[in-house]
Design an enzyme around this catalytic site. Structure first.
Site, PDB file in Angstrom:
ATOM      1  N   LYS A 113     -38.945  10.653 -34.460  1.00 51.88           N
ATOM      2  CA  LYS A 113     -39.851  11.811 -34.406  1.00 51.88           C
ATOM      3  C   LYS A 113     -40.032  12.405 -35.804  1.00 51.88           C
ATOM      4  CE  LYS A 113     -38.646  12.813 -29.637  1.00 51.88           C
ATOM      5  NZ  LYS A 113     -37.759  13.520 -28.709  1.00 51.88           N
ATOM      6  N   GLN A 157     -33.553  18.098 -27.710  1.00 49.21           N
ATOM      7  CA  GLN A 157     -33.412  16.760 -27.130  1.00 49.21           C
ATOM      8  C   GLN A 157     -32.435  16.792 -25.950  1.00 49.21           C
ATOM      9  OE1 GLN A 157     -35.218  14.119 -28.236  1.00 49.21           O
ATOM     10  NE2 GLN A 157     -34.313  12.726 -26.749  1.00 49.21           N
ATOM     11  N   ASP A 205     -42.496  19.867 -25.570  1.00 51.48           N
ATOM     12  CA  ASP A 205     -42.195  18.921 -24.487  1.00 51.48           C
ATOM     13  C   ASP A 205     -42.923  19.246 -23.189  1.00 51.48           C
ATOM     14  OD1 ASP A 205     -40.474  16.842 -25.143  1.00 51.48           O
ATOM     15  OD2 ASP A 205     -38.684  18.094 -25.013  1.00 51.48           O
TER      16      ASP A 205
HETATM   17  N1  GUN Z   1     -34.720  12.853 -23.466  1.00 54.86           N
HETATM   18  C1  GUN Z   1     -35.388  11.784 -22.976  1.00 54.86           C
HETATM   19  N2  GUN Z   1     -36.721  11.980 -23.047  1.00 54.86           N
HETATM   20  C2  GUN Z   1     -36.896  13.204 -23.581  1.00 54.86           C
HETATM   21  C3  GUN Z   1     -38.044  13.962 -23.906  1.00 54.86           C
HETATM   22  O1  GUN Z   1     -39.192  13.568 -23.706  1.00 54.86           O
HETATM   23  N3  GUN Z   1     -37.797  15.187 -24.449  1.00 54.86           N
HETATM   24  C4  GUN Z   1     -36.546  15.660 -24.668  1.00 54.86           C
HETATM   25  N4  GUN Z   1     -36.415  16.884 -25.202  1.00 54.86           N
HETATM   26  N5  GUN Z   1     -35.466  14.979 -24.380  1.00 54.86           N
HETATM   27  C5  GUN Z   1     -35.639  13.756 -23.844  1.00 54.86           C
END
Ligand code: GUN
Length: 295
Positions: free
Chosen positions: A53, A97, A120
């Protein structure tokens, strides 16, 4: 027959070039869109995602902040980091995350995120807005699947979309999005999950089958109608004695056999994978555009 491939790399390339233009336009107004990612602990898969990211932000010329906190971080300490990001004018969108260490309550943390910065789209206010068809953001993975369908010219209107899996991250929001009015939607939805009786009977009725059930190679050829479109959201690492590192990545779909009957299919890897980060970047850019309008 062998199915046409729907490749996330190709679809995301198109979206990234649109995002680059939007980022240039924002910068001409003196705003660099900023995305922050918070990681608590040392989960190896999460570390890889978080690095990817940050790298993508930099490639696009966005402002990128990565905050890595130790496993023993308290919930209070994490909530303070969230509050600081809520108040940081250089950050337009951010995410924490998941999964979080067990001593931290995920819902409490998600609820603390400013819904205007919720890259998200996990905050209940944003989930609700999406459900009523007035979204501020769209959750990244289902939005990525929807863009794959739209940009590969898959007709969704009036089609029977069967979704395997009912997670908060993929299955539930995917169902909510595909039942809305509009492009890449207008579908009839069935959601299939671990308590569903006779899953193959239902999946065989799908014009479009979206699979996010977390079980390697779960969907076999006999579960798919001839000519169906199959999108595989799964990523599972399984043993492979012929591979150098002894393992390989597979989806939730038995790709080699299902591609013989589907009209279009996304592979793993190379399918949905690249779309999640792409749509996350799109949310951050959208948040920055909104912040400019509110100045
Ligand atoms: N863990 C697995 N997929 C995601 C996601 O799309 N966002 C976040 N914050 N954590 C994750």
């Amino acid at each position: 027959m062998s199915a046409r491939l729907i490749l996330g790399k190709e679809v995301s390339d198109g979206i990234y070039s649109e995002l680059r233009e939007r980022i240039v336009a924002l910068k001409s107004k003196g705003v660099t869109p900023g995305l922050a990612v918070v990681l608590v602990g040392e989960d190896p898969a999460s570390q890889v995602y978080v690095r990817m990211k940050g790298k993508k932000c930099e490639e696009l010329g966005m402002h990128s902040v990565t905050i890595i906190l130790p496993e023993k971080t308290t919930q209070e300490e994490l909530l303070k980091v969230v509050s600081d990001l809520n108040n940081d004018k250089s950050i337009h969108g951010f995410l924490v995350q998941l999964p979080l260490p067990k001593h931290i309550d995920e819902d409490t943390v998600i609820n603390a995120i400013d819904p205007n910065k919720d890259a998200d789209c996990f905050h209940p206010a944003n989930v609700g807005k999406m459900l009523i068809g007035n979204p501020s953001f769209l959750p990244a993975t289902p939005a990525g699947v929807q863009q794959m369908l739209i940009r590969s010219d898959v007709e969704t209107s009036g089609k029977h979309v069967v979704i395997l899996g009912r997670s908060n991250i993929v299955g539930k929001p995917m169902a909510a999005m595909m039942m809305q009015k509009g492009k890449g939607a207008d579908s009839t939805i069935t959601v299939v999950h671990s308590r569903t009786k006779d899953i193959p009977m239902i999946t065989r009725q799908a014009d479009i089958l979206i699979v996010a059930i977390g079980k390697p190679l779960f969907v076999t050829k006999d579960m798919v109608k001839e000519g169906a479109v199959v999108i595989d959201v799964g990523t599972n690492r399984i043993e492979d004695p012929t591979a150098k590192n002894g393992s390989k990545l597979v989806g939730d779909v038995d790709f080699d056999n299902v591609k013989e009957i589907a009209s279009a299919i996304s592979p793993v890897p190379g399918g949905v994978g690249p779309m999640t980060i792409c749509m996350l970047m799109a949310n951050a850019v959208t948040a920055a555009e909104r912040a400019v309008l509110l100045r």
